[in-house]
Design an enzyme around this catalytic site. Structure first.
Site, PDB file in Angstrom:
ATOM      1  N   GLY A 142       0.840  -1.192   0.000  1.00  0.00           N
ATOM      2  CA  GLY A 142       0.000   0.000   0.000  1.00  0.00           C
ATOM      3  C   GLY A 142       0.872   1.237   0.000  1.00  0.00           C
ATOM      4  CG  LEU A 361     -21.992  16.865  20.837  1.00  0.00           C
ATOM      5  CD1 LEU A 361     -22.210  16.551  19.366  1.00  0.00           C
ATOM      6  CD2 LEU A 361     -22.884  18.017  21.274  1.00  0.00           C
ATOM      7  CD  GLU A 386      -5.241  10.350  -3.128  1.00  0.00           C
ATOM      8  OE1 GLU A 386      -5.585   9.379  -3.802  1.00  0.00           O
ATOM      9  OE2 GLU A 386      -4.567  11.280  -3.571  1.00  0.00           O
ATOM     10  N   GLY A 387      -1.929   8.376   0.824  1.00  0.00           N
ATOM     11  CA  GLY A 387      -0.753   8.517   1.685  1.00  0.00           C
ATOM     12  C   GLY A 387      -1.200   8.667   3.123  1.00  0.00           C
TER      13      GLY A 387
HETATM   14  C1  LIG Z   1     -11.593   3.261   1.844  1.00  0.00           C
HETATM   15  C2  LIG Z   1     -10.324   3.156   1.122  1.00  0.00           C
HETATM   16  C3  LIG Z   1     -10.234   3.620  -0.182  1.00  0.00           C
HETATM   17  C4  LIG Z   1      -9.051   3.513  -0.893  1.00  0.00           C
HETATM   18  N1  LIG Z   1      -9.018   3.905  -2.222  1.00  0.00           N
HETATM   19  C5  LIG Z   1      -7.913   3.604  -2.959  1.00  0.00           C
HETATM   20  C6  LIG Z   1      -7.904   3.784  -4.375  1.00  0.00           C
HETATM   21  O1  LIG Z   1      -8.864   4.271  -4.958  1.00  0.00           O
HETATM   22  N2  LIG Z   1      -6.828   3.381  -5.073  1.00  0.00           N
HETATM   23  C7  LIG Z   1      -5.744   2.820  -4.474  1.00  0.00           C
HETATM   24  O2  LIG Z   1      -4.803   2.479  -5.161  1.00  0.00           O
HETATM   25  N3  LIG Z   1      -5.696   2.656  -3.127  1.00  0.00           N
HETATM   26  C8  LIG Z   1      -6.763   3.021  -2.360  1.00  0.00           C
HETATM   27  N4  LIG Z   1      -6.748   2.818  -1.001  1.00  0.00           N
HETATM   28  C9  LIG Z   1      -5.551   2.267  -0.386  1.00  0.00           C
HETATM   29  C10 LIG Z   1      -4.800   3.236   0.487  1.00  0.00           C
HETATM   30  O3  LIG Z   1      -4.169   4.213  -0.281  1.00  0.00           O
HETATM   31  C11 LIG Z   1      -3.836   2.418   1.338  1.00  0.00           C
HETATM   32  O4  LIG Z   1      -4.603   1.687   2.254  1.00  0.00           O
HETATM   33  C12 LIG Z   1      -2.840   3.274   2.061  1.00  0.00           C
HETATM   34  O5  LIG Z   1      -1.954   3.862   1.152  1.00  0.00           O
HETATM   35  C13 LIG Z   1      -2.047   2.494   3.096  1.00  0.00           C
HETATM   36  O6  LIG Z   1      -1.559   1.299   2.583  1.00  0.00           O
HETATM   37  P1  LIG Z   1      -1.809  -0.065   3.389  1.00  0.00           P
HETATM   38  O7  LIG Z   1      -3.233  -0.109   3.735  1.00  0.00           O
HETATM   39  O8  LIG Z   1      -1.251  -1.148   2.605  1.00  0.00           O
HETATM   40  O9  LIG Z   1      -0.993   0.140   4.733  1.00  0.00           O
HETATM   41  P2  LIG Z   1       0.567  -0.185   4.962  1.00  0.00           P
HETATM   42  O10 LIG Z   1       1.354   0.406   3.844  1.00  0.00           O
HETATM   43  O11 LIG Z   1       0.715  -1.613   5.251  1.00  0.00           O
HETATM   44  O12 LIG Z   1       0.826   0.664   6.266  1.00  0.00           O
HETATM   45  C14 LIG Z   1       0.496   0.221   7.573  1.00  0.00           C
HETATM   46  C15 LIG Z   1       1.007   1.222   8.582  1.00  0.00           C
HETATM   47  O13 LIG Z   1       2.422   1.366   8.455  1.00  0.00           O
HETATM   48  C16 LIG Z   1       2.774   2.711   8.242  1.00  0.00           C
HETATM   49  N5  LIG Z   1       3.919   2.777   7.342  1.00  0.00           N
HETATM   50  C17 LIG Z   1       4.080   2.170   6.146  1.00  0.00           C
HETATM   51  N6  LIG Z   1       5.237   2.498   5.584  1.00  0.00           N
HETATM   52  C18 LIG Z   1       5.862   3.343   6.446  1.00  0.00           C
HETATM   53  C19 LIG Z   1       7.099   4.061   6.423  1.00  0.00           C
HETATM   54  N7  LIG Z   1       7.954   3.976   5.391  1.00  0.00           N
HETATM   55  N8  LIG Z   1       7.388   4.839   7.474  1.00  0.00           N
HETATM   56  C20 LIG Z   1       6.544   4.945   8.522  1.00  0.00           C
HETATM   57  N9  LIG Z   1       5.365   4.312   8.598  1.00  0.00           N
HETATM   58  C21 LIG Z   1       5.023   3.511   7.561  1.00  0.00           C
HETATM   59  C22 LIG Z   1       1.552   3.326   7.628  1.00  0.00           C
HETATM   60  O14 LIG Z   1       1.525   4.740   7.831  1.00  0.00           O
HETATM   61  C23 LIG Z   1       0.443   2.617   8.362  1.00  0.00           C
HETATM   62  O15 LIG Z   1       0.229   3.247   9.585  1.00  0.00           O
HETATM   63  C24 LIG Z   1      -7.914   2.955  -0.265  1.00  0.00           C
HETATM   64  C25 LIG Z   1      -7.995   2.530   1.054  1.00  0.00           C
HETATM   65  C26 LIG Z   1      -9.170   2.597   1.739  1.00  0.00           C
HETATM   66  C27 LIG Z   1      -9.224   2.086   3.139  1.00  0.00           C
END
Ligand SMILES: Cc1cc2nc3c(=O)[nH]c(=O)nc-3n(C[C@H](O)[C@H](O)[C@H](O)COP(=O)(O)OP(=O)(O)OC[C@H]3O[C@@H](n4cnc5c(N)ncnc54)[C@H](O)[C@@H]3O)c2cc1C
Lengths: 409, 369
Positions: A142, A361, A386-387
């Protein structure tokens, strides 16, 4: 010269959008939170017809339409963020479900050739409602979007896609339920790393693309979040956006360019939800005859006054950062740092503001009788997609330290 | 239409003051903190920049640029970036001159403004704060009682900058209790007036070079000329708004100084074989500082922009000041943290900035744009 006043054209539209939010979104807000996976057809149709008439759907390719462009606001990214705030004040989930080119359109705008922009985006100017979506995220990656494993293999006049994408906003609407498309990021050459990752436009109902799941979520339930499987999915060769060549400066850089434009929008989404909660608390305090005394000694404020002022000023700080990031794009400045600042600030501030609103509330905040608890659930997504908070902090940190991803990761 | 960019002229002013703050003020800051005094040559040099005189109309001998709160905020940030104590000292004459300029009667302006066009620094000040934990400008304990056509002042003030050297003080007092901002008047009081007694120099945690004193007012009799603005009085809410914008802008300046210092240090300092800035735990602190500084500045500018448009900015300036009070303190505290034990030692300036940001947070009304 420093000026915080929006252009008259924008202010006019803000009023209009506020009416939409108040009269069309709020009344169905609770209903489509509870009826997850159902779509408010009437609302979607109405928004679609409105956007076809409007000259202000920035991602829908109206840029080629010079005449329309001139009559609209001059600062278009700014216009987009202020109207986004208004609609998300109405309902962030419904906002995300509105038919338009969405993130898919943003990717086409950022990475496509002029011919591709016209070819893929003209459909959003009329006909039936359509959605565009963008799929980067995979089960295994992600935040680390450069690690995508979905592959695109050349086969004569075609590309063949294989892999799984998850969490794709409006993925179902774009892929199966309208004449839309999904922009899929896939690697053409794993050994090339980032440079090998390219965006591909996959048309709706392309054989080999299947929506395998629509997620159940904490909030923004009116928006569908889809998992897509690509199994030998064949698409025409000219559906690769931009150049097929693997060059270090091409390809993946465009993902980042997309985010510079869309992060302020997500920040604005957060701000809209935060303002909904703040306005609700303000009305509530008024009903209770509690006035907020600005200007007196901070040591004489009640806890409620302090909380309220803190929410108010945090929201404003986030908004100013967001406006600045959008304005920079409008005047042709690079805003990579400022877009991440706005997104990091707004995502966290609004998460906290909405949680505070629920707290303030008491039992009424927690009750589903009011929308405050829903806003708390909706707000949280803005600190994730979006990050995430952390990824945006990472970008800010790299920029202020002059580090690349090698030094700081 | 929205614009986040300063005008050409403001950018020039900023560059000039920033260079001055870096080259002249900052190098003097630590010694001033240790000795508790500001070299008078430095104060004269700052005076030469014309930061006070430039607001005085030509007919009173000044050079009269249109005053702008945004420009004022920009200047205050840069001076604060140099050193906040020296900044407040150098700008203290404004505390007297600007309210006279803005709200004085013609006779008062004629009588008092000319002195500020002097070639040399003119100490002048205002007495607003009172020694109470919940000091509140809308509920002053210092009272002005009518007495014939004049009035009598009673009360005690604290944190009066340059009280020992100022020729005149602008004393704020409540003419009408319980009337909030509207009940407050300002009085032009000669320091040697009967009943005015200047206390010992105050000792504080920070802002040490800034000479402040308590001032006791015991049956201070004033004629009708002494009331600023005559019968109409003053718009105290606006003066407080201007003061809060100025204090907030100074705070942004200190925060920026602390951020830059910590950032540069973190790129140099190595631990576990790498620069500490390459560790997220440190890098994210720095990122947070950068975000908060920008957010703070935008809040300050927005409040200032409202003031420049002649709008009421009480709420905006209050929220901005309170926001900066917290954010600048956090930034300075984090700067100490980034330097670790070295941050705690007085060889580095970060501990001083931590003490000074806390000072700006505690103050109200002792600077203006
Ligand atoms: C409702 C919803 C809609 C979405 N829509 C889209 C979409 O349209 N298209 C799309 O492509 N994606 C989409 N996403 C995906 C979203 O962008 C990702 O979930 C998000 O970027 C985080 O990736 P991950 O869930 O794999 O978390 P991970 O990358 O596994 O991260 C887990 C935790 O580790 C932290 N972390 C990861 N890497 C680091 C680092 N280098 N340094 C410090 N902390 C770190 C993160 O901040 C987070 O707290 C969507 C997600 C949701 C829930």
């Amino acid at each position: 010269m420093i000026d915080f006043e929006l252009e008259p054209q924008t202010l006019e539209r803000v009023k209009l959008y506020h009416m939409v939010a108040e009269q069309m979104m709020r009344p169905i807000s609770r209903e489509y939170d509870e009826r997850e996976h159902e779509k408010p057809q009437q609302f979607l149709e109405a928004m679609w017809s409105a956007s076809a008439l409007s000259d202000a759907v920035p991602e829908s390719g109206s840029k080629s339409d010079g005449e329309k462009k001139n009559s609209g606001p001059r600062l278009r990214n700014l216009y987009t963020v202020v109207t986004t705030e208004e609609l998300c004040w109405g309902d962030a989930g419904l906002f995300l479900s509105i038919p338009n080119s969405g993130l898919g359109g943003a990717a086409v705008m950022a990475a496509g050739t002029p011919e591709q922009k016209e070819r893929f985006l003209k459909r959003f100017r009329g006909g039936k409602p359509k959605w565009g979506a963008m799929a980067i995220t995979e089960p295994g990656c992600g935040s680390d979007s450069a690690a995508v494993t979905t592959t695109a293999t050349r086969d004569g006049d075609h590309w063949v896609l294989n892999g799984t994408k998850i969490f794709c906003t409006s993925g179902q609407m774009a892929a199966e339920k309208s004449e839309g498309f999904v922009v899929v990021w896939a690697t053409v050459d794993k050994s090339a790393g980032r440079a090998g990752i390219k965006p591909f436009v996959v048309e709706h109902n392309t054989p080999g693309m299947t929506v395998v799941r629509v997620e159940n979520k904490l909030g923004i339930r009116a928006s569908d979040t889809a998992a897509l499987v690509f199994d030998n999915c064949r698409i025409p060769f000219d559906h690769i956006l931009g150049s097929p060549e693997v060059r270090p400066e091409g390809g993946f850089k465009n993902v980042m360019a997309t985010f510079d434009a869309t992060r302020p929008i997500v920040a604005a989404m957060a701000i809209g939800v935060g303002r909904a909660a703040l306005d609700f608390v303000a009305d509530f305090l008024k009903q209770q005859n509690i006035t907020v005394r600005y200007g007196i000694s901070p040591r004489r404020l009640t806890a409620i006054e302090r909380d309220f002022m803190e929410m108010e000023v945090q929201l404003k700080a986030a908004r100013l950062l967001t406006w600045r990031a959008a304005w920079m794009l409008d005047v042709g400045k690079r805003n990579n740092l400022e877009a991440s600042m706005a997104k990091a600030k707004a995502g966290l501030a609004v998460t906290q503001i909405t949680q505070k609103a629920v707290e303030m509330l008491g039992p009424l905040g927690y009750s589903r009788q009011y929308l405050v608890e829903k806003w708390m659930r909706d707000a949280k997504i803005n600190d994730i997609f979006e990050g995430t908070q952390q990824i945006n902090m990472l970008i800010v940190a790299r920029r202020i330290l002059g580090y690349g991803s090698k030094e700081l990761n | 239409m929205i614009d986040f960019e300063l005008s050409e002229e403001q950018r020039m002013i900023r560059e000039t003051v920033e260079a001055f703050a870096r080259d002249e003020i900052r190098p003097a800051a630590r010694a001033a903190d240790e000795s508790g005094s500001v070299p008078s040559e430095l104060i004269e040099k700052i005076w030469q920049l014309g930061l006070v005189t430039s607001a005085i109309p030509e007919k009173f001998g000044g050079s009269a640029d249109a005053r702008s709160a945004v420009t004022g905020a920009v200047v205050a940030e840069e001076l604060g970036y140099g050193d906040a104590s020296i900044a407040v000292h150098a700008l203290a004459p404004r505390l007297f001159a600007y309210p006279v300029l803005e709200m004085g009667t013609d006779a008062q302006r004629e009588r008092y403004l000319r002195r500020f066009t002097s070639e040399r620094f003119v100490p002048a000040t205002a007495a607003l704060m009172e020694p109470r934990f919940d000091f509140d400008p809308t509920d002053l304990s210092t009272r002005a009682r009518r007495d014939g056509s004049g009035c009598v002042l009673n009360g005690s003030k604290c944190f009066v900058p340059l009280a020992q050297s100022a020729e005149s003080l602008l004393v704020y007092a409540a003419s009408e209790a319980g009337a909030g901002f509207k009940g407050v008047d300002a009085f032009l009081v000669p320091r040697d007036a009967a009943g005015v007694s200047i206390g010992e120099r105050e000792k504080n945690m920070g802002l040490k070079p800034l000479a402040t004193c308590a001032v006791a007012l015991t049956d201070v009799r004033l004629d009708s000329e002494a009331r600023l603005g005559g019968e109409g009085g003053i718009d105290f809410s606006r003066l407080m708004s201007e003061a809060r914008v100025a204090l907030a802008a100074l705070g942004v300046g200190i925060a920026r100084a602390a951020f830059e210092y910590a950032r540069d240090y973190a790129k140099e300092r190595r631990a576990f074989g790498v620069p500490i800035a390459t560790k997220q735990a440190v890098a994210f602190i720095l990122a947070d500082m950068a975000i908060e500084i920008d957010a703070s500045r935008l809040l300050v500018w927005e409040a200032a922009w409202r003031l420049d448009r002649g709008e009421d900015a009480l709420k905006e300036s209050y929220l901005a000041k309170n926001y900066v009070a917290a954010s600048a303190l956090r930034v300075a505290d984090n700067a100490v943290q980034v330097l670790g034990g070295h941050g705690y030692i007085r060889e580095h300036p970060v501990e001083m900035w931590l003490r000074n940001t806390r000072g700006l947070a505690a103050l109200d009304g002792i600077a203006t744009v």
